[in-house]
Scaffold this active site. Structure first.
Site, mmCIF file in Angstrom:
data_model
loop_
_atom_site.group_PDB
_atom_site.id
_atom_site.type_symbol
_atom_site.label_atom_id
_atom_site.label_comp_id
_atom_site.label_asym_id
_atom_site.label_seq_id
_atom_site.Cartn_x
_atom_site.Cartn_y
_atom_site.Cartn_z
ATOM 1 N N SER A 163 0.754 -1.160 -0.087
ATOM 2 C CA SER A 163 -0.040 0.088 -0.184
ATOM 3 C C SER A 163 0.728 1.290 0.055
ATOM 4 O O SER A 163 0.322 2.182 -0.038
ATOM 5 C CB SER A 163 -0.967 0.031 1.288
ATOM 6 O OG SER A 163 -0.072 -0.035 2.434
ATOM 7 N N HIS A 205 -2.292 -2.223 -6.501
ATOM 8 C CA HIS A 205 -2.812 -2.189 -4.951
ATOM 9 C C HIS A 205 -4.398 -2.195 -4.911
ATOM 10 O O HIS A 205 -5.013 -1.386 -5.585
ATOM 11 C CB HIS A 205 -2.331 -0.752 -4.530
ATOM 12 C CG HIS A 205 -2.699 -0.549 -3.261
ATOM 13 N ND1 HIS A 205 -2.959 0.882 -2.725
ATOM 14 C CD2 HIS A 205 -2.992 -1.072 -1.902
ATOM 15 C CE1 HIS A 205 -3.362 0.845 -1.440
ATOM 16 N NE2 HIS A 205 -3.279 -0.392 -1.089
ATOM 17 N N ASN A 216 -3.487 6.230 -0.533
ATOM 18 C CA ASN A 216 -3.099 6.362 0.618
ATOM 19 C C ASN A 216 -2.429 7.687 1.114
ATOM 20 O O ASN A 216 -2.469 8.206 2.080
ATOM 21 C CB ASN A 216 -2.191 5.178 1.104
ATOM 22 C CG ASN A 216 -3.006 3.984 1.476
ATOM 23 O OD1 ASN A 216 -4.160 4.165 1.859
ATOM 24 N ND2 ASN A 216 -2.277 3.152 1.401
#
Ligand code: CAA
Length: 281
Positions: free
Chosen positions: A117, A138, A189
């Site tokens: 991630s 991902h 993220n």
């Protein structure tokens, strides 16, 4: 003939990736060093398939075909896979050792994808002799449901590898975005962690209750779940790890983990894993 892929790591993400791949016709070799992990993952998937049968989404026969595509595998069988997706612990050295092993065992043209991630694709690729065939894929939790896969290029990733990854994503019903530069946290993220951090700081400061913080974001921004609930779902240990990694890479306070998160993780309240994170279910 069904295509064979290997999924390394049978935790939440590995199981979800195996589930959605098998559902869409792939034979999936599932590997995990931890004894019993693959069996647990397969029985979890079987349980979800049973619920799909109850809802009338698939027939019992279709579910049996999907289950038969999930294979508890050893490393020896990896030589039959055309692609491997690594979804082991988010620790660089652990992933590197999996990459080196995959590089030894996979056929020469096979792609190695990592579900990291945030970690560097280029650094992971450097442990192999096939850097053009390595990339990030991902997935998001829960993988069978979430539509997106971030495709991340390492320094040497070939266009054909990106194209093959996109074709696989499409074949399992996913949308893709391409992250052109191998930078920490990619796109999602990098945006999500500051959201988590701010929600946790608001909670720490006593500005609003955790329930109201979640409700505010859910109803005010139309998110399916509030950030504290989502942080529990992704796993507070995982969130902390990602924040620390981003902080160390960018040297930027935007990514500084709140103390409340560190305290919860130290206390073993990890959300997803213990079901006691910000919320005690
Ligand atoms: N596996 C398979 N299917 C699942 C599932 C799972 N673990 N969890 C839920 N589902 C399915 C349900 O079976 C249901 O399917 P149908 O609509 O076909 O019946 C559907 O998903 C909706 O589930 P529910 O009705 O139980 O609950 P919901 O409507 O509240 O949805 C949710 C649950 C999909 C998790 C939704 O709340 C949601 O989208 N939350 C946000 C999730 C998110 O943002 N994930 C990304 C996290 S970030 C990340 O993963 C990256 C990282 O690196 C940290």
């Amino acid at each position: 003939m069904e295509k064979t892929i290997a999924v390394i790591g049978a935790g939440t993400m590995g199981a979800g990736i195996a589930h959605v791949s098998a559902l869409h016709g792939y034979r999936v070799l599932m590997i995990d060093e931890k004894s019993g992990a693959v069996k647990n993952a397969i029985s979890g998937i079987a349980g979800r398939l049973d619920r799909e049968i109850e809802k009338g989404h698939i027939t019992a026969d279709e579910a049996s075909v999907v289950k038969a595509r999930l294979i508890e595998s050893g490393w020896g069988q990896v030589s039959t896979a055309s692609m491997a997706i690594e979804a082991v612990l988010e620790i660089m050295d652990v992933k590197k050792s999996v990459f080196a092993r995959l590089d030894d065992l996979l056929p020469s043209g096979a792609i190695i994808a990592t579900n990291t991630s945030s970690l560097s694709i280029t650094e992971l690729a450097s442990t192999t002799h096939r850097t053009p065939l390595v990339l990030g894929m991902h997935f998001f939790n829960p993988a069978p449901v979430m539509k997106l896969i971030e495709i991340v290029r390492g320094e040497d990733t070939a266009q054909d590898t990106v194209d093959q990854a996109k074709a696989y994503a499409q074949s399992i019903g996913k949308e893709t975005v391409v992250v052109e530069k191998d930078t920490p946290g990619f796109v999602v993220n990098r945006v999500l962690m500051p959201l988590f951090i701010e929600a946790m700081r608001i909670y720490e400061e006593g500005v609003a209750s955790k329930e109201d913080i979640d409700k505010a974001i859910q109803l005010g921004l139309n998110h399916p779940m509030g950030p504290l609930t989502l942080a529990d779902l992704t796993g507070l240990d995982v969130d902390l790890h990602v924040m620390d990694y981003l902080y160390n890479e960018f040297h930027d306070d935007r990514f500084a983990a709140p103390l409340v998160l560190r305290r919860l993780v130290r206390a073993g309240r990890l959300g997803r894993k213990t079901r006691h994170g910000f919320y005690a279910y």
